[in-house]
Design a protein around this motif. Structure first.
Motif, PDB file in Angstrom:
ATOM      1  N   ALA A 116       0.833  -1.199   0.000  1.00 29.70           N
ATOM      2  CA  ALA A 116       0.000   0.000   0.000  1.00 29.70           C
ATOM      3  C   ALA A 116       0.873   1.258   0.000  1.00 29.70           C
ATOM      4  O   ALA A 116       2.085   1.195   0.167  1.00 29.70           O
ATOM      5  N   PHE A 117       0.216   2.403  -0.186  1.00 31.51           N
ATOM      6  CA  PHE A 117       0.891   3.700  -0.146  1.00 31.51           C
ATOM      7  C   PHE A 117       0.441   4.444   1.099  1.00 31.51           C
ATOM      8  O   PHE A 117      -0.732   4.413   1.473  1.00 31.51           O
ATOM      9  N   GLN A 118       1.371   5.116   1.746  1.00 35.18           N
ATOM     10  CA  GLN A 118       1.003   5.913   2.898  1.00 35.18           C
ATOM     11  C   GLN A 118       0.086   7.057   2.465  1.00 35.18           C
ATOM     12  O   GLN A 118       0.099   7.486   1.314  1.00 35.18           O
ATOM     13  N   ARG A 119      -0.702   7.551   3.416  1.00 31.85           N
ATOM     14  CA  ARG A 119      -1.673   8.605   3.101  1.00 31.85           C
ATOM     15  C   ARG A 119      -1.002   9.823   2.481  1.00 31.85           C
ATOM     16  O   ARG A 119      -1.520  10.414   1.521  1.00 31.85           O
ATOM     17  N   GLY A 120       0.162  10.210   2.999  1.00 34.55           N
ATOM     18  CA  GLY A 120       0.863  11.359   2.433  1.00 34.55           C
ATOM     19  C   GLY A 120       1.263  11.137   0.987  1.00 34.55           C
ATOM     20  O   GLY A 120       1.222  12.058   0.168  1.00 34.55           O
ATOM     21  N   ALA A 121       1.646   9.904   0.651  1.00 42.04           N
ATOM     22  CA  ALA A 121       2.008   9.569  -0.727  1.00 42.04           C
ATOM     23  C   ALA A 121       0.795   9.675  -1.635  1.00 42.04           C
ATOM     24  O   ALA A 121       0.877  10.195  -2.765  1.00 42.04           O
ATOM     25  N   LEU A 122      -0.342   9.165  -1.169  1.00 45.55           N
ATOM     26  CA  LEU A 122      -1.572   9.215  -1.958  1.00 45.55           C
ATOM     27  C   LEU A 122      -2.013  10.658  -2.188  1.00 45.55           C
ATOM     28  O   LEU A 122      -2.356  11.040  -3.322  1.00 45.55           O
ATOM     29  N   ASP A 123      -1.996  11.469  -1.155  1.00 45.13           N
ATOM     30  CA  ASP A 123      -2.428  12.858  -1.293  1.00 45.13           C
ATOM     31  C   ASP A 123      -1.535  13.619  -2.273  1.00 45.13           C
ATOM     32  O   ASP A 123      -2.025  14.393  -3.105  1.00 45.13           O
TER      33      ASP A 123
END
Length: 207
Positions: A116-123
């Motif tokens: 998965a991708f961390q939330r900061g990466a997704l944003d």
């Protein structure tokens, strides 16, 4: 719920829906290449190159892969990163790819990952129009209506009902709302992937 950085850095819930794929390095590389090549049905002159070296305005970049294609008489280049990691992908990996896109004058970037991708990466990816693709096993996407929790299908059983060994879920920004959009990114649905590759970030007009 806890507050602060732990929440901000946590992977998006949807990304944790399926178990991590049991995939070898060779299988992962083949999946990425064949998935990208599948859009030849939707786009023209598709070329996927592994371990491509590009010249940017600030130096050379050794990419996991590049993809070029044509549409409407114009040529596009997409930078590809493939991360076979067991831990969530951090924001800095997405930031570095964005810098490479800008330096090389490329159209877009896509990161394929087994985690998965961390939330900061997704944003960050949503703001800058970078597609994040989480690769999982096709058998995990099969849902039964059994009253009791059925065990996951084996790969062999999944193949008999037409499920691919591996499939991808692409996370991008909805161009109208900016919210997270989840789309199948697989060889079986090349039109969805082609649309992702052609999309621009929500703030494209201001770049």
């Amino acid at each position: 719920m806890s507050q602060g950085r732990e929440v901000e850095d946590a992977p998006a819930f949807e990304m944790l829906r399926y178990p991590a794929a049991d995939i070898t390095a060779a299988e992962f590389e083949e999946y990425v290449v064949e998935t990208l090549r599948s859009v030849h049905k939707e786009l023209d002159n598709v070329v996927v190159t592994l371990h491509d070296v590009l010249e940017g305005v600030d130096g050379s970049y050794d990419m996991d892969g590049t993809m070029t294609f044509e549409s409407g008489g114009m040529k596009f280049r997409v930078l590809i990163e493939a991360k076979r990691h067991s831990h969530p992908i951090k924001r800095d990996i997405v930031q570095i790819l964005h810098q490479k896109i800008q330096s090389t004058g490329s159209h877009k970037g896509v990161i394929f990952s087994t985690s998965a991708f961390q939330r900061g990466a997704l944003d960050y990816a949503k703001i800058h129009g970078i597609a994040l693709v989480v690769v999982t096993e096709g058998r995990y996407t099969y849902v039964t209506r059994s009253a009791t929790k059925a065990p996951p299908l084996t790969r062999e059983h999944a193949r008999t009902i037409g499920l691919p060994d591996f499939t991808g879920h692409a996370y991008t920004a909805n161009p109208e709302t900016g919210e997270t959009s989840v789309t199948i990114a697989s060889q079986e649905h090349p039109s969805y992937l082609a649309k992702i590759l052609m999309s621009q970030p929500p703030n494209a007009s201001s770049i």
